[in-house]
Design a protein around this motif. Structure first.
Motif, PDB file in Angstrom:
ATOM      1  N   MET A  99      18.947  32.548 -30.339  1.00  0.00           N
ATOM      2  CA  MET A  99      19.658  31.550 -29.540  1.00  0.00           C
ATOM      3  C   MET A  99      21.049  31.272 -30.096  1.00  0.00           C
ATOM      4  O   MET A  99      21.969  30.983 -29.344  1.00  0.00           O
ATOM      5  CB  MET A  99      18.850  30.261 -29.410  1.00  0.00           C
ATOM      6  CG  MET A  99      17.614  30.372 -28.531  1.00  0.00           C
ATOM      7  SD  MET A  99      17.730  31.550 -27.171  1.00  0.00           S
ATOM      8  CE  MET A  99      18.795  30.681 -26.038  1.00  0.00           C
ATOM      9  N   ASP A 137      24.433  31.556 -28.095  1.00  0.00           N
ATOM     10  CA  ASP A 137      25.462  30.507 -28.063  1.00  0.00           C
ATOM     11  C   ASP A 137      26.836  31.081 -28.388  1.00  0.00           C
ATOM     12  O   ASP A 137      27.828  30.722 -27.753  1.00  0.00           O
ATOM     13  CB  ASP A 137      25.127  29.404 -29.075  1.00  0.00           C
ATOM     14  CG  ASP A 137      23.946  28.577 -28.612  1.00  0.00           C
ATOM     15  OD1 ASP A 137      23.628  28.646 -27.408  1.00  0.00           O
ATOM     16  OD2 ASP A 137      23.347  27.879 -29.444  1.00  0.00           O
ATOM     17  N   ARG A 191      19.235  32.076 -21.803  1.00  0.00           N
ATOM     18  CA  ARG A 191      18.944  30.644 -21.933  1.00  0.00           C
ATOM     19  C   ARG A 191      17.888  30.191 -20.940  1.00  0.00           C
ATOM     20  O   ARG A 191      16.954  29.479 -21.281  1.00  0.00           O
ATOM     21  CB  ARG A 191      20.220  29.841 -21.682  1.00  0.00           C
ATOM     22  CG  ARG A 191      21.049  29.704 -22.900  1.00  0.00           C
ATOM     23  CD  ARG A 191      21.932  28.522 -22.725  1.00  0.00           C
ATOM     24  NE  ARG A 191      22.690  28.287 -23.940  1.00  0.00           N
ATOM     25  CZ  ARG A 191      23.669  27.407 -24.013  1.00  0.00           C
ATOM     26  NH1 ARG A 191      23.999  26.705 -22.953  1.00  0.00           N
ATOM     27  NH2 ARG A 191      24.290  27.232 -25.137  1.00  0.00           N
TER      28      ARG A 191
END
Lengths: 278, 281, 228
Positions: free
Chosen positions: B116, B120, B159
């Motif tokens: 993640m 990002d 996501r």
């Protein structure tokens, strides 16, 4: 208000889907200021019937009736704005699961007060008093503190009492309770039903109690209507239940397990036989 | 007395909903692109200096450009590289995004943190600028343009897939499958993926509009398919030099970009309404 | 022989970095072929204990022995043990994969075990729980709640478990359908060498079904009851 006034008078109520499938197939019933149970299995149309009395059916459903009066109003032709004046004031409803029916972002006091804000003009002090009086009436201790709490801080039984407070705060004439205890623990179910019973009796209201558990609701109602696949197949006073003649009612009455039935199979529905009876 | 409680809409209103209009436009676009050689009235690449910068007329429906090439034929042919590039981007991003997202959501812990944070980081990069940088390293062209755009557009899929995986990770049916001995990749691809896929498709349809714009942007800056091949972005760029006198040279491919992007946005919106019960009315 | 022996077991849930203990120092023993009941209000820890026995929550302390073998805390069930402990979940609407046909849900675990004659086993299973065989190519949403719970029971039984865990198997069902499912479970218990552990908040169901039951309260055992 006398007991003779008719709260609900429905004849030939049909609820169906757009494509013509009928879910409720022309039922007749009426009730006054009395406690009536509407019992049936899931899919029997009992919840749809109850929701039609609140004007809460989905737009995709088609409702037709030969005669449909709620507290003397011809509500079948009502628009939502007209329903809004009736709902929460003269007719109100308690739903199955307080976990989903209460707004998690608002405190209890605000949610209990909301029907007052919508339907009555009173000072905020009077409103506060009424809210605390109502929370006390549904058997919740320390209303002043409870008012500031949020739904996730309550147990299921407390949540259902709060729902009841919301439903009754405007002193409606008719309360519809749709499986009010099936999301609750067994031990709490009887308490909540007894509370509904006493509050309704005190206020001389009409109660339509919807359930799939005939034995449990029988104690709290005067009359029982039994639905099967969109049809009202039986209609009898609660005292007559042990001697019911209709096989469906008989089975619903006796299928609940208990310690005396150990070792013997529970009575079940002979669905093929029921088809022939329809 | 029989009164209906429902309000039934007009049939026309039901027919012309967002989904159907979007679908119609997208199908039209694809058909025009496929049949471009048969429909077009001129060879898109043949220059005819005598006919340069003609206004729309009976022979050249949308006029001609600086080299006298027929704009109608060029716009039709321009749909081909655009659609090809867009499909390449989707084919690259959806599998990458879903794999990253599902792994992050399913395994949790360190796997999730690393995947993640990577997502990002890529998400915070300005997509068109990075695409330009990549194309200038790799060299301009259709495939490189697709790679460059794909590099920055997979994180939104990751996501969404992670969030959805998290919400079903504890579901009874996955627990039951685990108790029955189903595990590992079988569980991920056989049980989790089918539940995540519908919303990924919706997101892909919604993203397509944006990707078309980015593709046109690359073309406009000369980083897409190289001339003389017809491409909407580079057509707008060449038309912009004469935009005050011969506005149609830039406007025709510009409108084509607008309509293509709109078509996919409408389709995506319509798909979302169809598939997501939360948007149900 | 005792199928299950639980000594001084505490169960906790991981909440971020912290552990929240929900079951404290519980002792139980369940005999082979017995229907054992766990009763109590919601939040009393009965389901948490069941999830440990199902091998779904490895965060426990104490001694558990299952089929005479000691279990190791912190480890998930694998292989033979995984196959021999199966569970029927509370909500039949949530326990079947919504996008898989029943055939796939039921056949996949058998294929993984490398079993032959899968189709015969499936049709035998459908017969046993009283479902029409032609339902096998349907999706779960095409079935009623009672039918789904029957499918969930077939799914558990197809792996030939020795211990069947029942997590409130009838509380999401109609009273009339509950009667059908309880009768079915009683028939299966009689016809197979099956030990069952049943969790319920309804004492009547436990009274009717179980040979031996404990009542739980706030994570501890409150009462123990033998019915024979």
């Amino acid at each position: 208000m006398t007991n003779n006034t008719s709260l609900v008078d429905v004849r030939g109520l049909r609820i169906g889907l757009d494509d013509g499938t009928e879910l409720v197939k022309g039922i007749d019933f009426s009730m006054g200021h009395e406690r009536v149970a509407l019992v049936g299995e899931s899919g029997s149309g009992k919840s749809l019937t109850a929701r039609s009395l609140m004007g809460l059916l989905a737009d995709s459903l088609v409702v037709e009736a030969d005669h449909f009066q709620l507290l003397g109003h011809p509500v079948l032709s009502y628009r939502q704005s007209q329903w809004n004046r009736l709902r929460g004031q003269q007719v109100s409803m308690v739903l199955q699961d307080p976990k989903y029916a209460l707004n998690p972002t608002q405190n209890i006091g605000r949610q209990v007060a909301e029907p007052l804000v919508l339907h009555q003009s009173m000072s905020s002090k009077a409103r506060l008093e009424k809210v605390e009086y109502m929370l006390d009436a549904v058997g919740l201790a320390n209303p002043a503190k409870l008012r500031k709490m949020y739904p996730h801080q309550l147990s299921g039984g407390m949540g259902q009492r709060v729902m009841l407070a919301i439903a009754l705060i405007n002193d409606p004439q008719l309360l519809i309770a749709d499986e009010p205890t099936s999301a609750l623990d067994h031990a709490v179910r009887d308490q909540v039903l007894a509370l509904i019973h006493s509050l309704v009796e005190e206020r001389n209201m009409g109660l339509l109690l919807i359930s799939h558990d005939l034995q449990q609701v029988a104690d709290y109602c005067e009359r029982v209507m039994v639905m099967y696949q969109g049809i009202l197949i039986d209609h009898l006073p609660a005292e007559a239940l042990p001697n019911a003649t209709h096989p469906y009612t008989q089975t619903l009455w006796s299928c609940r397990p208990n310690i005396t039935k150990r070792g013997q199979p529970l009575p079940t529905l002979d669905r093929q036989h029921l088809e022939t009876l329809k | 007395m029989i009164i209906s409680q429902t309000w039934r809409g007009l049939p026309l209103r039901q027919l012309f909903n967002t989904f159907n209009i979007g679908l119609l436009l997208v199908v039209l676009l694809v058909v025009l692109a496929l049949l471009a050689p048969y429909i077009s009235t001129f060879d898109p690449n043949v220059q005819n200096i005598q006919d340069r910068l003609l206004a729309p007329n009976a022979q050249h429906w949308f006029g001609t450009d600086r080299f006298g090439r027929d704009l109608f034929s060029r716009v039709l042919h321009g749909a081909r590289p655009t659609l090809l590039l867009v499909s390449l981007v989707i084919l690259l991003t959806v599998p990458i995004g879903l794999t990253v997202g599902i792994c992050a959501g399913y395994f949790g812990g360190w796997v999730e943190r690393i995947l993640m944070r990577l997502t990002d980081i890529v998400m915070s990069l300005p997509s068109l600028v990075i695409a330009l940088a990549l194309v200038s390293i790799l060299g301009p062209g259709l495939m490189n343009g697709a790679l460059a755009l794909a590099f920055t557009s997979w994180p939104s899929f990751a996501r969404q897939a992670r969030t959805e995986t998290l919400s079903i990770r504890r579901s009874d049916y996955l627990t039951a499958a685990k108790m029955q001995g189903v595990s590992g990749w079988r569980l991920i691809f056989g049980h989790i993926l089918p539940l995540i896929l519908p919303s990924a498709i919706v997101r892909a349809a919604l993203n397509l509009g944006g990707i078309i714009l980015s593709a046109a942007g690359l073309g406009f800056l000369g980083m897409g398919i190289q001339p003389p091949a017809a491409e909407w972005g580079s057509m707008v760029a060449s038309g912009s030099r004469v935009i005050f006198d011969q506005w149609w040279v830039a406007a025709v491919p510009g409108v084509a970009i607008l309509l293509a992007s709109l078509a996919f946005n409408l389709l995506g919106d319509g798909l979302r309404d169809k598939m997501d019960p939360r948007h149900d009315k | 022989m005792n199928q299950l022996e639980v000594n001084n077991v505490s169960v906790s849930h991981a909440q971020g970095l912290q552990r929240n203990t929900v079951v404290h120092n519980v002792d139980l023993s369940v005999q082979a072929g017995e229907c054992f009941g766990l009763v109590g209000p919601s939040g009393c820890g009965k389901s948490s204990l069941l999830w440990v026995l199902a091998g779904l929550n490895p965060y426990w302390e104490g001694d558990i022995s299952l089929f005479g073998q000691p279990l190791e805390s912190g480890k998930v069930f694998t292989g033979e043990l995984r196959r021999r402990v199966q569970m029927v979940f509370q909500d039949p609407y949530a326990s079947l994969h919504p996008k898989h046909r029943l055939r796939r849900t039921l056949a996949e675990p058998l294929k993984l075990l490398g079993l032959q004659d899968i189709d015969d086993r499936l049709s035998e299973g459908f017969k046993q729980v009283g479902l029409a065989e032609n339902m096998i190519d349907r999706y779960p949403h095409q079935l009623s709640g009672g039918q789904r719970q029957r499918v969930a029971i077939i799914r558990a039984l197809l792996l030939e478990p020795k211990l069947l865990l029942l997590d409130e198997p009838t509380s999401a069902l109609d009273m009339s359908v509950q009667a059908e499912i309880l009768n079915l479970l009683n028939d299966l218990k009689a016809s197979r060498d099956l030990t069952m552990i049943m969790v319920s908040h309804d004492p009547d169901v436990i009274d009717y079904m179980c040979d031996h039951a404990v009542t739980m309260k706030a994570g501890r055992i409150d009462q123990e009851k033998y019915y024979r």
